[in-house]
Design a protein around this motif. Structure first.
Motif, PDB file in Angstrom:
ATOM      1  N   LEU A 147      60.379   6.923  72.468  1.00  0.00           N
ATOM      2  CA  LEU A 147      61.239   6.156  73.364  1.00  0.00           C
ATOM      3  C   LEU A 147      60.626   6.076  74.757  1.00  0.00           C
ATOM      4  O   LEU A 147      60.673   5.030  75.411  1.00  0.00           O
ATOM      5  N   ALA A 148      60.038   7.173  75.221  1.00  0.00           N
ATOM      6  CA  ALA A 148      59.404   7.163  76.542  1.00  0.00           C
ATOM      7  C   ALA A 148      58.223   6.202  76.573  1.00  0.00           C
ATOM      8  O   ALA A 148      58.045   5.438  77.525  1.00  0.00           O
ATOM      9  N   ASP A 149      57.427   6.214  75.498  1.00  0.00           N
ATOM     10  CA  ASP A 149      56.298   5.275  75.428  1.00  0.00           C
ATOM     11  C   ASP A 149      56.788   3.842  75.398  1.00  0.00           C
ATOM     12  O   ASP A 149      56.209   2.952  76.008  1.00  0.00           O
ATOM     13  N   LYS A 150      57.892   3.637  74.678  1.00  0.00           N
ATOM     14  CA  LYS A 150      58.410   2.279  74.519  1.00  0.00           C
ATOM     15  C   LYS A 150      58.956   1.727  75.828  1.00  0.00           C
ATOM     16  O   LYS A 150      58.856   0.525  76.100  1.00  0.00           O
ATOM     17  N   ASN A 151      59.514   2.589  76.657  1.00  0.00           N
ATOM     18  CA  ASN A 151      60.183   2.138  77.877  1.00  0.00           C
ATOM     19  C   ASN A 151      59.343   2.331  79.140  1.00  0.00           C
ATOM     20  O   ASN A 151      59.851   2.211  80.242  1.00  0.00           O
ATOM     21  N   SER A 152      58.080   2.639  78.993  1.00  0.00           N
ATOM     22  CA  SER A 152      57.236   2.829  80.173  1.00  0.00           C
ATOM     23  C   SER A 152      55.859   2.239  79.919  1.00  0.00           C
ATOM     24  O   SER A 152      55.569   1.705  78.851  1.00  0.00           O
ATOM     25  N   SER A 153      55.007   2.341  80.922  1.00  0.00           N
ATOM     26  CA  SER A 153      53.670   1.772  80.819  1.00  0.00           C
ATOM     27  C   SER A 153      52.706   2.685  80.078  1.00  0.00           C
ATOM     28  O   SER A 153      51.550   2.334  79.854  1.00  0.00           O
ATOM     29  N   SER A 154      53.158   3.896  79.691  1.00  0.00           N
ATOM     30  CA  SER A 154      52.256   4.835  79.041  1.00  0.00           C
ATOM     31  C   SER A 154      51.760   4.313  77.697  1.00  0.00           C
ATOM     32  O   SER A 154      50.720   4.750  77.211  1.00  0.00           O
ATOM     33  N   TRP A 155      52.473   3.378  77.101  1.00  0.00           N
ATOM     34  CA  TRP A 155      52.025   2.848  75.819  1.00  0.00           C
ATOM     35  C   TRP A 155      50.735   2.059  75.971  1.00  0.00           C
ATOM     36  O   TRP A 155      49.958   1.918  75.013  1.00  0.00           O
ATOM     37  N   LYS A 156      50.460   1.560  77.167  1.00  0.00           N
ATOM     38  CA  LYS A 156      49.201   0.842  77.388  1.00  0.00           C
ATOM     39  C   LYS A 156      48.011   1.785  77.296  1.00  0.00           C
ATOM     40  O   LYS A 156      46.937   1.407  76.829  1.00  0.00           O
ATOM     41  N   THR A 157      48.203   3.019  77.739  1.00  0.00           N
ATOM     42  CA  THR A 157      47.139   4.008  77.605  1.00  0.00           C
ATOM     43  C   THR A 157      46.849   4.264  76.137  1.00  0.00           C
ATOM     44  O   THR A 157      45.683   4.343  75.720  1.00  0.00           O
ATOM     45  N   LYS A 158      47.898   4.376  75.335  1.00  0.00           N
ATOM     46  CA  LYS A 158      47.724   4.572  73.893  1.00  0.00           C
ATOM     47  C   LYS A 158      47.049   3.352  73.271  1.00  0.00           C
ATOM     48  O   LYS A 158      46.189   3.496  72.396  1.00  0.00           O
ATOM     49  N   LEU A 159      47.418   2.152  73.731  1.00  0.00           N
ATOM     50  CA  LEU A 159      46.804   0.933  73.216  1.00  0.00           C
ATOM     51  C   LEU A 159      45.303   0.945  73.486  1.00  0.00           C
ATOM     52  O   LEU A 159      44.491   0.643  72.602  1.00  0.00           O
ATOM     53  N   LYS A 160      44.902   1.305  74.700  1.00  0.00           N
ATOM     54  CA  LYS A 160      43.473   1.325  75.036  1.00  0.00           C
ATOM     55  C   LYS A 160      42.733   2.375  74.203  1.00  0.00           C
ATOM     56  O   LYS A 160      41.603   2.134  73.756  1.00  0.00           O
ATOM     57  N   ASN A 161      43.387   3.516  73.983  1.00  0.00           N
ATOM     58  CA  ASN A 161      42.761   4.537  73.132  1.00  0.00           C
ATOM     59  C   ASN A 161      42.594   4.031  71.703  1.00  0.00           C
ATOM     60  O   ASN A 161      41.569   4.297  71.055  1.00  0.00           O
ATOM     61  N   ASP A 162      43.607   3.308  71.199  1.00  0.00           N
ATOM     62  CA  ASP A 162      43.519   2.756  69.848  1.00  0.00           C
ATOM     63  C   ASP A 162      42.423   1.690  69.758  1.00  0.00           C
ATOM     64  O   ASP A 162      41.710   1.602  68.747  1.00  0.00           O
ATOM     65  N   ILE A 163      42.277   0.883  70.804  1.00  0.00           N
ATOM     66  CA  ILE A 163      41.212  -0.132  70.826  1.00  0.00           C
ATOM     67  C   ILE A 163      39.850   0.548  70.816  1.00  0.00           C
ATOM     68  O   ILE A 163      38.940   0.161  70.063  1.00  0.00           O
ATOM     69  N   PHE A 196      48.029  -7.903  72.678  1.00  0.00           N
ATOM     70  CA  PHE A 196      48.436  -6.910  71.680  1.00  0.00           C
ATOM     71  C   PHE A 196      49.895  -6.526  71.910  1.00  0.00           C
ATOM     72  O   PHE A 196      50.337  -6.388  73.050  1.00  0.00           O
ATOM     73  N   ARG A 197      50.618  -6.338  70.802  1.00  0.00           N
ATOM     74  CA  ARG A 197      52.029  -5.930  70.904  1.00  0.00           C
ATOM     75  C   ARG A 197      52.358  -4.948  69.779  1.00  0.00           C
ATOM     76  O   ARG A 197      52.190  -5.278  68.602  1.00  0.00           O
ATOM     77  N   PRO A 198      52.803  -3.730  70.119  1.00  0.00           N
ATOM     78  CA  PRO A 198      53.330  -2.858  69.065  1.00  0.00           C
ATOM     79  C   PRO A 198      54.519  -3.547  68.392  1.00  0.00           C
ATOM     80  O   PRO A 198      55.290  -4.242  69.054  1.00  0.00           O
ATOM     81  N   LEU A 199      54.656  -3.355  67.107  1.00  0.00           N
ATOM     82  CA  LEU A 199      55.686  -4.082  66.366  1.00  0.00           C
ATOM     83  C   LEU A 199      57.095  -3.688  66.755  1.00  0.00           C
ATOM     84  O   LEU A 199      58.055  -4.350  66.365  1.00  0.00           O
ATOM     85  N   ASP A 200      57.241  -2.596  67.547  1.00  0.00           N
ATOM     86  CA  ASP A 200      58.579  -2.184  67.984  1.00  0.00           C
ATOM     87  C   ASP A 200      58.827  -2.511  69.458  1.00  0.00           C
ATOM     88  O   ASP A 200      59.767  -2.021  70.044  1.00  0.00           O
ATOM     89  N   ARG A 201      57.961  -3.332  70.052  1.00  0.00           N
ATOM     90  CA  ARG A 201      58.153  -3.764  71.439  1.00  0.00           C
ATOM     91  C   ARG A 201      58.398  -5.259  71.485  1.00  0.00           C
ATOM     92  O   ARG A 201      58.081  -5.993  70.550  1.00  0.00           O
ATOM     93  N   GLU A 202      58.950  -5.722  72.607  1.00  0.00           N
ATOM     94  CA  GLU A 202      59.264  -7.138  72.725  1.00  0.00           C
ATOM     95  C   GLU A 202      58.122  -7.947  73.345  1.00  0.00           C
ATOM     96  O   GLU A 202      57.955  -9.119  73.039  1.00  0.00           O
TER      97      GLU A 202
END
Length: 467
Positions: A164-180, A219-225
């Motif tokens: 939920l924290a990743d979904k509601n903040s910018s921290s998910w972008k860090t995870k996206l870059k790591n996944d890339i 890029f968009r996680p499937l659980d984000r808008e």
């Protein structure tokens, strides 16, 4: 884990005692214990103790409910814990009755004790401090009996809260870059990279390089808008579409080795043959029939040729197999993580709906002039509310801002993500099986061909050197 609730009885003590001692609820009165009184005469015993006190408040008794999680404790052990709680709390001063109700899905104890003690004739002082004392004793007993206890360090809902924290903040972008970055290190081609990112649970748009295509890859996680652009401003210069492709090609160039490819044909040989297995020509029927052996050799040649279709060499097939295996592994890891999140969120959604449905009974109970009478009428709803409230706290949910529709929307988004990952994983596994079949066919065919040549050579040598 056990939860507690307490309220004062200001009037009908006998009705409250009759209710908690109902034989149908207490295994024919087996699960009833008392101290300083008996269930039959409790109202009179309490009245006598109250007559000894000079304090004028209207409280005649107190009703304490101790409720356990479903299937966590037996009826007998629950009753024992109830008696231990009464003994520790009341310290042998107050008369009490303990009954264990087994007629609901969740076993729970009722403890009714006199408001006046039998030693100093002082009234029990019910306040926040005394309630926290009850909770502390209750938690101690649960620990002693190896039951779960809610504590500030309890992190049962950690995975959901992190998601939920990743979904509601910018921290998910860090995870996206790591996944890339990880996908670039694994992929041999730009197309492999796109497959890997999708297997990690992302939707991609703008990935192609046509003149009329989108300016940026997104890029968009499937659980984000919303999507995150692969631009200098959003993710950084290393994550643009062009730079991602350059990084993959540079890595592939460094790792490339000289290979002698098999010549490619302009048109693939009959595709249907690639799904077949080689015919075992060592069987007796083939050795005894040259014509049948010739036919089988032609079929095997077609199967081997079809296996080569789309790959210039065995090394190329092995390379494709490694890429698809990495894709399947990534999709499976993402699928497992998503299933864990779904499990946690599913429980939270269940308790949130239970809490919302029964909260009105809790509000009315708090406002009721006769809380004990209201409890007797709505015991199930109140216990369900309290159980749901404690479980939601355990998951770290803010009850003041509880939004059931938002939780349901999050659950549906996660479920869609799970279905997409399942399809990706199944598709990758299917391709891996096909590639393995092709590779096995080729290796077997080349091995047989080598053996046939060796046999022919030995025959030729014997013919040239007769005894």
């Amino acid at each position: 884990m056990a939860i507690t609730k307490i309220h004062a009885i200001k009037a009908t003590v006998h009705k409250a005692v009759d209710y908690i001692c109902d034989p149908a609820k207490t295994d024919e009165s087996i699960l009833i214990s008392s101290f300083g009184c008996s269930p039959e005469t409790a109202a009179y015993d309490f009245k006598f103790a109250l007559s000894k006190t000079s304090q004028a408040d209207t409280n005649k008794a107190f009703h304490l409910i101790q409720s356990f999680m479903p299937s966590e404790v037996s009826y007998k052990e629950a009753h024992q814990i109830g008696v231990e709680l009464a003994d520790k709390l009341l310290e042998g001063k107050y008369s009490y009755i303990v009954s264990t109700h087994i007629d609901k899905g969740h076993v729970h104890n009722h403890i009714i004790f006199c408001a006046a003690d039998n030693v100093n004739h002082e009234k029990y002082h019910d306040c926040k401090k005394s309630y926290y004392h009850i909770r502390h004793l209750n938690d101690e007993l649960c620990s002693e009996h190896q039951l779960s206890v809610i504590s500030p360090s309890d992190n049962r809902g950690r995975k959901y809260k992190e998601w939920l924290a990743d979904k509601n903040s910018s921290s998910w972008k860090t995870k996206l870059k790591n996944d890339i970055d990880e996908a670039i290190q694994t992929a041999d081609t730009y197309e492999d990279f796109l497959d890997l990112i999708r297997a990690k649970g992302y939707e991609i748009k703008g990935e192609t390089f046509g003149e009329n295509d989108l300016k940026y890859i997104s890029f968009r996680p499937l659980d984000r808008e919303r999507f995150a652009r692969g631009s200098v401003k959003s993710l950084g210069a290393e994550y643009t579409r062009e730079r991602i492709k350059e990084r993959i090609e540079a890595k592939a160039l460094e790792q490339s080795q000289k290979r002698v490819p098999f010549p490619r044909k302009a048109k693939p040989i009959i595709k249907d043959y690639s799904s077949k297995k080689l015919i075992d020509t060592s069987e007796e029927k083939f050795t005894q029939s040259p014509g049948l052996k010739h036919w089988a050799d032609i079929q095997n040649l077609k199967i081997a040729a079809a296996s080569y279709s789309g790959a210039g060499s065995i090394a190329e097939l092995e390379k494709q197999l490694a890429a698809k295996s990495a894709l399947a592994k990534t999709a499976r890891n993402s699928l497992v993580e998503t299933e864990h999140q779904l499990k946690n969120l599913g429980q939270i959604l269940k308790y949130a709906e239970q809490y919302k449905a029964n909260h009105i009974y809790h509000v009315r109970y708090q406002k009721s002039k006769d809380q004990d009478a209201y409890l007797r009428r709505h015991e199930t709803e109140l216990l369900l509310h309290d159980g749901a409230e404690n479980m939601l706290k355990r998951f770290g949910i803010d009850l003041k801002n509880l939004d059931v529709e938002k939780l349901r929307s999050d659950y549906n988004a996660l479920y869609s993500k799970k279905e997409t990952l399942q399809n990706t994983y199944k598709s990758a596994e299917k391709e891996i099986n096909a590639l393995n079949r092709k590779l096995d066919n080729l290796k077997q065919y080349l091995d047989r061909d080598s053996q046939d040549h060796q046999t022919s050579d030995r025959k030729a040598e014997r013919n040239q050197n007769p005894l």
